[in-house]
Design an enzyme around this catalytic site. Sequence first.
Site, PDB file in Angstrom:
ATOM      1  N   PHE A  63       0.822  -1.210   0.000  1.00 54.73           N
ATOM      2  CA  PHE A  63       0.000   0.000   0.000  1.00 54.73           C
ATOM      3  C   PHE A  63       0.857   1.263   0.000  1.00 54.73           C
ATOM      4  O   PHE A  63       0.328   2.369   0.009  1.00 54.73           O
ATOM      5  CB  PHE A  63      -0.949  -0.007   1.190  1.00 54.73           C
ATOM      6  CG  PHE A  63      -2.015  -1.089   1.107  1.00 54.73           C
ATOM      7  CD1 PHE A  63      -2.283  -1.724  -0.098  1.00 54.73           C
ATOM      8  CD2 PHE A  63      -2.741  -1.454   2.223  1.00 54.73           C
ATOM      9  CE1 PHE A  63      -3.259  -2.710  -0.193  1.00 54.73           C
ATOM     10  CE2 PHE A  63      -3.719  -2.443   2.139  1.00 54.73           C
ATOM     11  CZ  PHE A  63      -3.979  -3.071   0.940  1.00 54.73           C
ATOM     12  N   LYS A  64       2.189   1.084   0.016  1.00 55.84           N
ATOM     13  CA  LYS A  64       3.105   2.235  -0.027  1.00 55.84           C
ATOM     14  C   LYS A  64       2.586   3.369   0.853  1.00 55.84           C
ATOM     15  O   LYS A  64       2.431   4.513   0.411  1.00 55.84           O
ATOM     16  CB  LYS A  64       3.321   2.698  -1.467  1.00 55.84           C
ATOM     17  CG  LYS A  64       4.041   1.675  -2.335  1.00 55.84           C
ATOM     18  CD  LYS A  64       4.340   2.213  -3.716  1.00 55.84           C
ATOM     19  CE  LYS A  64       5.136   1.204  -4.534  1.00 55.84           C
ATOM     20  NZ  LYS A  64       4.352  -0.005  -4.878  1.00 55.84           N
ATOM     21  N   ASP A  67       1.491   8.833   4.581  1.00 53.37           N
ATOM     22  CA  ASP A  67       0.650   9.914   5.085  1.00 53.37           C
ATOM     23  C   ASP A  67       1.214  10.389   6.415  1.00 53.37           C
ATOM     24  O   ASP A  67       2.314   9.988   6.810  1.00 53.37           O
ATOM     25  CB  ASP A  67      -0.799   9.435   5.221  1.00 53.37           C
ATOM     26  CG  ASP A  67      -1.806  10.528   4.908  1.00 53.37           C
ATOM     27  OD1 ASP A  67      -1.680  11.621   5.515  1.00 53.37           O
ATOM     28  OD2 ASP A  67      -2.696  10.308   4.078  1.00 53.37           O
ATOM     29  N   ASP A  69       1.467  10.571  10.527  1.00 51.00           N
ATOM     30  CA  ASP A  69       1.566   9.432  11.435  1.00 51.00           C
ATOM     31  C   ASP A  69       0.218   8.882  11.870  1.00 51.00           C
ATOM     32  O   ASP A  69       0.002   7.665  11.882  1.00 51.00           O
ATOM     33  CB  ASP A  69       2.435   9.781  12.645  1.00 51.00           C
ATOM     34  CG  ASP A  69       1.964  11.030  13.388  1.00 51.00           C
ATOM     35  OD1 ASP A  69       1.069  11.753  12.893  1.00 51.00           O
ATOM     36  OD2 ASP A  69       2.518  11.302  14.476  1.00 51.00           O
ATOM     37  N   SER A 119      11.241   0.959  -8.687  1.00 46.99           N
ATOM     38  CA  SER A 119      11.917   0.332  -9.826  1.00 46.99           C
ATOM     39  C   SER A 119      11.646   1.010 -11.161  1.00 46.99           C
ATOM     40  O   SER A 119      12.322   0.723 -12.143  1.00 46.99           O
ATOM     41  CB  SER A 119      11.478  -1.136  -9.930  1.00 46.99           C
ATOM     42  OG  SER A 119      10.061  -1.230 -10.019  1.00 46.99           O
ATOM     43  N   PRO A 171      11.421  -5.427  -6.534  1.00 48.96           N
ATOM     44  CA  PRO A 171      10.533  -5.430  -7.696  1.00 48.96           C
ATOM     45  C   PRO A 171      11.291  -5.039  -8.956  1.00 48.96           C
ATOM     46  O   PRO A 171      12.380  -4.460  -8.887  1.00 48.96           O
ATOM     47  CB  PRO A 171       9.506  -4.355  -7.336  1.00 48.96           C
ATOM     48  CG  PRO A 171      10.317  -3.361  -6.538  1.00 48.96           C
ATOM     49  CD  PRO A 171      11.334  -4.178  -5.770  1.00 48.96           C
ATOM     50  N   VAL A 173      11.762  -7.276 -11.769  1.00 46.26           N
ATOM     51  CA  VAL A 173      12.216  -8.394 -12.588  1.00 46.26           C
ATOM     52  C   VAL A 173      11.124  -8.756 -13.596  1.00 46.26           C
ATOM     53  O   VAL A 173       9.950  -8.807 -13.253  1.00 46.26           O
ATOM     54  CB  VAL A 173      12.546  -9.627 -11.715  1.00 46.26           C
ATOM     55  CG1 VAL A 173      12.828 -10.852 -12.582  1.00 46.26           C
ATOM     56  CG2 VAL A 173      13.736  -9.323 -10.814  1.00 46.26           C
ATOM     57  N   GLY A 178      14.442  -6.167 -15.126  1.00 44.31           N
ATOM     58  CA  GLY A 178      15.384  -6.641 -14.129  1.00 44.31           C
ATOM     59  C   GLY A 178      15.736  -8.116 -14.318  1.00 44.31           C
ATOM     60  O   GLY A 178      14.904  -8.911 -14.747  1.00 44.31           O
TER      61      GLY A 178
END
Length: 214
Positions: A63-64, A67, A69, A119, A171, A173, A178
């Site tokens: 979910f990267k 935001d 804290d 990536s 990530p 590949v 990659g």
Amino acid sequence: MKIKNSLILALDVMSESEAIEICDSIKDHIDTIKIGYPLALAEGLEIINKLKDEFGFQVICDFKVADIDATNSKICDETFKAGADAIICHGFVGTDSVQACLDMANKHEKELFLLTEMSHPGAKMFLQKNADAIAQMGVDMGITNYVAPATRLDRLSDIRNIVGDAYIISPGVGKQGGDGKKTLEYSNAIIVGRSIYEAENPKIACENLIKSLE
């Protein structure tokens, strides 16, 4: 986190039925999947436990999280309650926001992966310039899991040197170019998505990929 064959499937499909079909075909080769917003938004967080219960997968939620804290804490709490084994958060938001994710992971006795550098080509514009500092921040905070790119082995090597023997997943590949075998010289596991789930036969694509890592 121990991952079978050092291979994680990025399951960025848009329906439960497609996800189940693909997972059923590769379940003998992969024990960890990464799901992101595409599948979670299409099917809801319930999809996490559906895939865990049916196939026994470990699930990383990509979910990267990026935001403030207080908001990060809520996102992580709900994600772990839904069954996720790990969550990925961005590091560029700084220590307070990352600490909120780490605290929630510790509360649920789950894992946090800190994203240092992405990536895709656009990561060179802003994120790459601060990736080393993000990695060092993670080390200073006691974080033991990281995400670093398979598409730029020089950068992956730099990040490995900073984080030491921490666990890195990479990530990029396959479709992004990659090389899996070379990536695993620095990384603990590779993340592959489209090369498997868009293949005419995901099982064969998965088997061929694993062979290429030997």
